[in-house]
Design a protein around this motif. Structure first.
Motif, PDB file in Angstrom:
ATOM      1  N   LEU A 116       0.825  -1.200   0.000  1.00  0.00           N
ATOM      2  CA  LEU A 116       0.000   0.000   0.000  1.00  0.00           C
ATOM      3  C   LEU A 116       0.864   1.256   0.000  1.00  0.00           C
ATOM      4  CD1 LEU A 116      -2.932  -0.874   2.434  1.00  0.00           C
ATOM      5  CD2 LEU A 116      -2.938  -0.854  -0.054  1.00  0.00           C
ATOM      6  N   SER A 117       0.381   2.268  -0.699  1.00  0.00           N
ATOM      7  CA  SER A 117       1.125   3.503  -0.862  1.00  0.00           C
ATOM      8  C   SER A 117       0.213   4.695  -0.561  1.00  0.00           C
ATOM      9  CB  SER A 117       1.647   3.592  -2.305  1.00  0.00           C
ATOM     10  OG  SER A 117       2.191   4.861  -2.588  1.00  0.00           O
ATOM     11  N   ASP A 118       0.829   5.792  -0.153  1.00  0.00           N
ATOM     12  CA  ASP A 118       0.054   7.026   0.048  1.00  0.00           C
ATOM     13  C   ASP A 118      -0.257   7.701  -1.278  1.00  0.00           C
ATOM     14  OD1 ASP A 118       0.098   6.749   2.816  1.00  0.00           O
ATOM     15  OD2 ASP A 118       2.001   7.837   3.004  1.00  0.00           O
ATOM     16  N   ASP A 119       0.401   7.273  -2.328  1.00  0.00           N
ATOM     17  CA  ASP A 119       0.213   7.861  -3.653  1.00  0.00           C
ATOM     18  C   ASP A 119      -0.532   6.894  -4.568  1.00  0.00           C
ATOM     19  OD1 ASP A 119       1.754  10.178  -2.955  1.00  0.00           O
ATOM     20  OD2 ASP A 119       3.551   8.945  -3.216  1.00  0.00           O
ATOM     21  N   LEU A 120      -1.021   7.424  -5.673  1.00  0.00           N
ATOM     22  CA  LEU A 120      -1.641   6.593  -6.701  1.00  0.00           C
ATOM     23  C   LEU A 120      -0.629   6.334  -7.813  1.00  0.00           C
ATOM     24  CD1 LEU A 120      -5.178   8.244  -7.000  1.00  0.00           C
ATOM     25  CD2 LEU A 120      -4.570   6.128  -5.811  1.00  0.00           C
ATOM     26  N   HIS A 121      -0.675   5.130  -8.359  1.00  0.00           N
ATOM     27  CA  HIS A 121       0.256   4.722  -9.415  1.00  0.00           C
ATOM     28  C   HIS A 121      -0.546   4.139 -10.566  1.00  0.00           C
ATOM     29  CE1 HIS A 121       3.330   5.121  -6.280  1.00  0.00           C
ATOM     30  NE2 HIS A 121       2.498   4.438  -5.507  1.00  0.00           N
ATOM     31  N   THR A 122      -0.146   4.483 -11.781  1.00  0.00           N
ATOM     32  CA  THR A 122      -0.839   3.986 -12.971  1.00  0.00           C
ATOM     33  C   THR A 122       0.065   3.011 -13.720  1.00  0.00           C
ATOM     34  OG1 THR A 122      -2.139   6.017 -13.185  1.00  0.00           O
ATOM     35  CG2 THR A 122      -1.959   4.614 -15.139  1.00  0.00           C
ATOM     36  N   TYR A 123      -0.485   1.847 -14.008  1.00  0.00           N
ATOM     37  CA  TYR A 123       0.249   0.785 -14.703  1.00  0.00           C
ATOM     38  C   TYR A 123      -0.487   0.421 -15.982  1.00  0.00           C
ATOM     39  CZ  TYR A 123       2.190   0.235 -10.011  1.00  0.00           C
ATOM     40  OH  TYR A 123       2.785   0.464  -8.800  1.00  0.00           O
ATOM     41  N   ARG A 124       0.246   0.025 -16.984  1.00  0.00           N
ATOM     42  CA  ARG A 124      -0.378  -0.474 -18.210  1.00  0.00           C
ATOM     43  C   ARG A 124      -0.073  -1.959 -18.352  1.00  0.00           C
ATOM     44  NH1 ARG A 124       3.436   3.019 -20.733  1.00  0.00           N
ATOM     45  NH2 ARG A 124       5.389   1.912 -21.136  1.00  0.00           N
ATOM     46  N   TYR A 125      -0.974  -2.654 -19.030  1.00  0.00           N
ATOM     47  CA  TYR A 125      -0.734  -4.058 -19.373  1.00  0.00           C
ATOM     48  C   TYR A 125       0.069  -4.088 -20.672  1.00  0.00           C
ATOM     49  CZ  TYR A 125      -4.253  -5.406 -15.916  1.00  0.00           C
ATOM     50  OH  TYR A 125      -4.954  -5.601 -14.747  1.00  0.00           O
ATOM     51  N   ASP A 126       1.305  -4.571 -20.600  1.00  0.00           N
ATOM     52  CA  ASP A 126       2.155  -4.660 -21.782  1.00  0.00           C
ATOM     53  C   ASP A 126       1.888  -5.930 -22.582  1.00  0.00           C
ATOM     54  OD1 ASP A 126       3.475  -2.236 -21.323  1.00  0.00           O
ATOM     55  OD2 ASP A 126       4.866  -3.177 -19.927  1.00  0.00           O
ATOM     56  N   THR A 127       1.291  -6.919 -21.948  1.00  0.00           N
ATOM     57  CA  THR A 127       0.832  -8.120 -22.647  1.00  0.00           C
ATOM     58  C   THR A 127      -0.615  -8.367 -22.224  1.00  0.00           C
ATOM     59  OG1 THR A 127       1.631  -9.590 -20.881  1.00  0.00           O
ATOM     60  CG2 THR A 127       3.141  -9.145 -22.707  1.00  0.00           C
ATOM     61  N   LEU A 128      -1.314  -9.165 -22.968  1.00  0.00           N
ATOM     62  CA  LEU A 128      -2.731  -9.400 -22.682  1.00  0.00           C
ATOM     63  C   LEU A 128      -2.945  -9.891 -21.254  1.00  0.00           C
ATOM     64  CD1 LEU A 128      -4.256 -11.096 -25.855  1.00  0.00           C
ATOM     65  CD2 LEU A 128      -4.735  -8.803 -24.993  1.00  0.00           C
ATOM     66  N   TRP A 129      -3.897  -9.284 -20.599  1.00  0.00           N
ATOM     67  CA  TRP A 129      -4.295  -9.680 -19.244  1.00  0.00           C
ATOM     68  C   TRP A 129      -5.479 -10.636 -19.352  1.00  0.00           C
ATOM     69  CZ3 TRP A 129      -8.685  -7.064 -16.503  1.00  0.00           C
ATOM     70  CH2 TRP A 129      -8.876  -7.581 -15.208  1.00  0.00           C
ATOM     71  N   GLY A 225       3.993 -15.078 -19.195  1.00  0.00           N
ATOM     72  CA  GLY A 225       4.087 -13.747 -19.790  1.00  0.00           C
ATOM     73  C   GLY A 225       2.805 -12.956 -19.883  1.00  0.00           C
ATOM     74  N   PHE A 226       1.672 -13.562 -19.584  1.00  0.00           N
ATOM     75  CA  PHE A 226       0.423 -12.818 -19.682  1.00  0.00           C
ATOM     76  C   PHE A 226       0.285 -11.840 -18.512  1.00  0.00           C
ATOM     77  CE2 PHE A 226      -0.584 -16.546 -22.285  1.00  0.00           C
ATOM     78  CZ  PHE A 226      -1.223 -15.963 -23.363  1.00  0.00           C
ATOM     79  N   GLY A 227      -0.417 -10.736 -18.758  1.00  0.00           N
ATOM     80  CA  GLY A 227      -0.707  -9.773 -17.702  1.00  0.00           C
ATOM     81  C   GLY A 227       0.499  -9.025 -17.189  1.00  0.00           C
ATOM     82  N   THR A 228       1.527  -8.864 -18.019  1.00  0.00           N
ATOM     83  CA  THR A 228       2.726  -8.152 -17.581  1.00  0.00           C
ATOM     84  C   THR A 228       2.462  -6.649 -17.544  1.00  0.00           C
ATOM     85  OG1 THR A 228       4.209  -9.842 -18.456  1.00  0.00           O
ATOM     86  CG2 THR A 228       5.139  -7.640 -18.144  1.00  0.00           C
ATOM     87  N   ILE A 229       2.878  -6.021 -16.442  1.00  0.00           N
ATOM     88  CA  ILE A 229       2.584  -4.599 -16.250  1.00  0.00           C
ATOM     89  C   ILE A 229       3.859  -3.760 -16.199  1.00  0.00           C
ATOM     90  CG2 ILE A 229       0.459  -5.109 -14.988  1.00  0.00           C
ATOM     91  CD1 ILE A 229       2.024  -4.308 -12.399  1.00  0.00           C
ATOM     92  N   SER A 230       3.694  -2.455 -16.437  1.00  0.00           N
ATOM     93  CA  SER A 230       4.792  -1.498 -16.230  1.00  0.00           C
ATOM     94  C   SER A 230       4.208  -0.176 -15.777  1.00  0.00           C
ATOM     95  CB  SER A 230       5.623  -1.309 -17.505  1.00  0.00           C
ATOM     96  OG  SER A 230       4.830  -0.787 -18.557  1.00  0.00           O
TER      97      SER A 230
END
Length: 233
Positions: A116-129, A225-230
């Motif tokens: 858990l973090s005090d900030d918000l973070h945005t991630y994208r799916y680089d491979t199909l989730w 490899g599915f659902g890989t995030i960055s």
């Protein structure tokens, strides 16, 4: 405890170009090559049950991916230490009878904060989730658009919980300070086939109050490899 640090090792082979769908072949190759070292490499245990196979049903600590055409191995926790040990032994990769000599390979080993973090973070799916299993796939097909969004959001939250709990974090959803916030934005579903079984996959991104490492997989078939995030922000 709502945060912790874990080791993560990433190995890439920049001179070898593969397709995204070759990730499961990487898993098969390295799983066989180093099968005597650890079940973490292939999610099989060494001993057998009556059906001849026993599987490690847990978050995969070694994952195999093709990211931007580059073969990539990601190890977390015990898996991170294991990949460090095996790094120098990787001299070649053989897939479908084709031998790829490893001229160069890169390794990154670091400690990362998760939880858990005090900030918000945005991630994208680089491979199909793969956000649906057999049970909620049926519910998804029969649901309204708003209900479909809720199903996918609940699954995404469950995926994050599975990940953090694998490293000892216990988030009690009854405690407001432990609540995972998540806003999910997915692309239209795409059908992908794995081992002759069709899965519905999604692209897109999500924003959450949980800090997650780059290049980990979330959801079904994360080891392949599915659902890989960055991280986007």
């Amino acid at each position: 405890m709502t945060t912790t640090k874990i080791p993560i090792t990433t190995i890439t082979f920049p001179e070898i170009a593969l397709r995204v769908r070759d990730a499961h072949k990487l898993r098969g190759y390295f799983g066989r090559l180093f099968q005597e070292h650890s079940p973490l490499l292939h999610n099989h245990f060494d001993d057998t049950a009556t059906d001849g196979q026993r599987y490690r049903y847990a978050y995969p600590l070694v994952q195999y991916k093709v990211l931007k055409k580059t073969p990539t191995l990601v190890g977390l926790g015990e898996g991170a230490e294991l990949l460090v040990q095996l790094f120098l032994q990787i001299k070649e990769i053989k897939l479908d009878g084709i031998l790829y000599p490893v001229q160069s390979k890169h390794i990154r080993h670091e400690q990362v904060s998760i939880g858990l973090s005090d900030d918000l973070h945005t991630y994208r799916y680089d491979t199909l989730w793969l956000g649906l299993n057999q049970k909620n796939h049926r519910a998804y097909q029969q649901a309204t658009e708003a209900e479909q969004a809720t199903i996918l959001k609940n699954t995404a939250v469950a995926n994050i919980l599975t990940f953090v709990e694998a490293f000892g974090l216990k988030l009690d959803k009854e405690i407001p300070e432990h609540r995972i916030m998540l806003k999910l934005r997915t692309t239209d579903p795409a059908i992908t086939k794995f081992k002759n079984v069709e899965f519905m996959g999604f692209g897109g991104q999500f924003t959450t109050n949980v800090r997650l490492p780059n290049d980990i997989g979330l959801g079904k078939q994360a080891a392949r490899g599915f659902g890989t995030i960055s991280l986007m922000d």
